[in-house]
Design a protein around this motif. Sequence first.
Motif, PDB file in Angstrom:
ATOM      1  N   ASN A 181     -14.196  -2.728   6.121  1.00  0.00           N
ATOM      2  CA  ASN A 181     -13.403  -2.863   4.898  1.00  0.00           C
ATOM      3  C   ASN A 181     -11.949  -3.224   5.169  1.00  0.00           C
ATOM      4  OD1 ASN A 181     -15.606  -2.190   3.337  1.00  0.00           O
ATOM      5  ND2 ASN A 181     -15.063  -0.031   3.164  1.00  0.00           N
ATOM      6  N   SER A 183     -10.833  -7.167  -4.909  1.00  0.00           N
ATOM      7  CA  SER A 183     -11.621  -5.944  -5.061  1.00  0.00           C
ATOM      8  C   SER A 183     -11.057  -4.833  -4.190  1.00  0.00           C
ATOM      9  CB  SER A 183     -13.084  -6.206  -4.710  1.00  0.00           C
ATOM     10  OG  SER A 183     -13.213  -6.608  -3.354  1.00  0.00           O
ATOM     11  N   VAL A 184     -11.405  -3.606  -4.549  1.00  0.00           N
ATOM     12  CA  VAL A 184     -10.872  -2.429  -3.869  1.00  0.00           C
ATOM     13  C   VAL A 184     -11.887  -1.920  -2.856  1.00  0.00           C
ATOM     14  CG1 VAL A 184     -10.117  -0.039  -4.186  1.00  0.00           C
ATOM     15  CG2 VAL A 184      -9.417  -1.799  -5.815  1.00  0.00           C
ATOM     16  N   ALA A 185     -11.391  -1.539  -1.678  1.00  0.00           N
ATOM     17  CA  ALA A 185     -12.246  -1.012  -0.621  1.00  0.00           C
ATOM     18  C   ALA A 185     -11.690   0.306  -0.116  1.00  0.00           C
ATOM     19  CB  ALA A 185     -12.340  -2.015   0.533  1.00  0.00           C
ATOM     20  N   GLU A 186     -12.578   1.206   0.286  1.00  0.00           N
ATOM     21  CA  GLU A 186     -12.161   2.489   0.838  1.00  0.00           C
ATOM     22  C   GLU A 186     -11.860   2.331   2.325  1.00  0.00           C
ATOM     23  OE1 GLU A 186     -11.561   5.338  -0.737  1.00  0.00           O
ATOM     24  OE2 GLU A 186     -11.999   4.281  -2.621  1.00  0.00           O
ATOM     25  N   ASN A 228       0.849  -1.191   0.000  1.00  0.00           N
ATOM     26  CA  ASN A 228       0.000   0.000   0.000  1.00  0.00           C
ATOM     27  C   ASN A 228       0.883   1.238   0.000  1.00  0.00           C
ATOM     28  OD1 ASN A 228      -2.567  -1.504   0.493  1.00  0.00           O
ATOM     29  ND2 ASN A 228      -1.538  -1.996   2.428  1.00  0.00           N
ATOM     30  N   THR A 278      -7.062  -3.491  -0.622  1.00  0.00           N
ATOM     31  CA  THR A 278      -7.427  -4.607  -1.492  1.00  0.00           C
ATOM     32  C   THR A 278      -7.961  -5.752  -0.653  1.00  0.00           C
ATOM     33  OG1 THR A 278      -5.695  -3.985  -3.060  1.00  0.00           O
ATOM     34  CG2 THR A 278      -6.622  -6.186  -3.282  1.00  0.00           C
ATOM     35  N   ARG A 279      -9.170  -6.196  -0.946  1.00  0.00           N
ATOM     36  CA  ARG A 279      -9.763  -7.334  -0.258  1.00  0.00           C
ATOM     37  C   ARG A 279      -9.106  -8.635  -0.727  1.00  0.00           C
ATOM     38  NH1 ARG A 279     -14.543  -4.323  -1.744  1.00  0.00           N
ATOM     39  NH2 ARG A 279     -15.561  -3.367   0.070  1.00  0.00           N
ATOM     40  N   ARG A 299      -7.218   5.904   2.226  1.00  0.00           N
ATOM     41  CA  ARG A 299      -6.529   5.226   1.133  1.00  0.00           C
ATOM     42  C   ARG A 299      -7.396   4.064   0.680  1.00  0.00           C
ATOM     43  NH1 ARG A 299      -4.503   0.281   2.430  1.00  0.00           N
ATOM     44  NH2 ARG A 299      -3.899  -0.176   4.591  1.00  0.00           N
ATOM     45  N   GLN A 300      -7.033   3.467  -0.428  1.00  0.00           N
ATOM     46  CA  GLN A 300      -7.725   2.283  -0.903  1.00  0.00           C
ATOM     47  C   GLN A 300      -7.004   1.030  -0.422  1.00  0.00           C
ATOM     48  OE1 GLN A 300      -7.986   2.823  -5.205  1.00  0.00           O
ATOM     49  NE2 GLN A 300     -10.070   3.611  -4.984  1.00  0.00           N
ATOM     50  N   HIS A 320     -13.676   2.806   8.524  1.00  0.00           N
ATOM     51  CA  HIS A 320     -14.378   1.757   7.779  1.00  0.00           C
ATOM     52  C   HIS A 320     -13.803   0.400   8.195  1.00  0.00           C
ATOM     53  CE1 HIS A 320     -16.083   4.912   5.277  1.00  0.00           C
ATOM     54  NE2 HIS A 320     -14.860   5.358   5.032  1.00  0.00           N
TER      55      HIS A 320
END
Length: 289
Positions: A157, A126-129, A33, A121-122, A118-119, A154
């Motif tokens: 996430n 997939s991308v999560a906020e 990240n 990755t699950r 930041r974003q 969050h």
Amino acid sequence: MPSGLDHIVHAVRDLDAAADAYQHFGFTVGARNRHPWGTHNRIVQLDGFFIELLTVAEPEQIEPHRPGAFSFGAFQRDYLSGREGLSMLLLASSDAAADARHYAAVGIGDDGVFSFARQGTRPDGSVAELGFSLAFARDPLAPNAGFAVCQHHHPENFWSAAFQRHANGARLVIAAVMVADSPTDHHIFLGDFTGLRDLHASSIGVSARTPRGDIAIVEPVSFRDQYGVDVAAEPAGARFAGLRIAVEDLAVVEAVLQQNGVAATHHMGRLVVPDLYGATLIFEQGMVR
């Protein structure tokens, strides 16, 4: 006030090499990240706690410290200029702004709240906020140890059961262990930082028992006696030296380490790996839930 240990920063110069080492220890390590202030990280999740492997990848992006604005990136850069290791401990927070006000009131922090997003990755790609708010605290007797709280905006996430499955059976954090020539010098700060007034003091040091993991400060000789590793206190004061991790079965950890050629020693019922990029990892059985 903070409710327990949230994560610890393991500052390293080569992020991917450190991640490979953790994988050889049997940990599941997340993808790289990027932070907009020049640091990159990779995450090792446990139940409610994570290890943040972190490096300064873009030094030109680092913001300097300013009055009333602690620079996370500058602290990590300065730490890495002299060493690698466990650089900062963060406690879980439900209200970083309130914690910042508390730290200002007791005189251990006046930097307000640092929030960022930041974003992530699950496990399925997939991308999560993600969003976080930090409030920093400073122990003047431990300038090379960072302290903060972290509020997750969050959490659904961020935390992932898939990322918390490790080949070595690691489950929980037990304690972050610091060394200092005079642990009791840090007693007042530790109470102010954690919000705990009932600290545990003994002949070997002082500790704060939070709802998720302890913070222990011991003398170097006590660290050696408990974990079989010689570490030196910093002339500047207390520093983070080790991380105690609960596992399901020490035999599983030992098998993984042997398979991957990692040297470890048994000491007082624990499995200890010294000097992993400046940190000691201590595996213990029987404290998982």
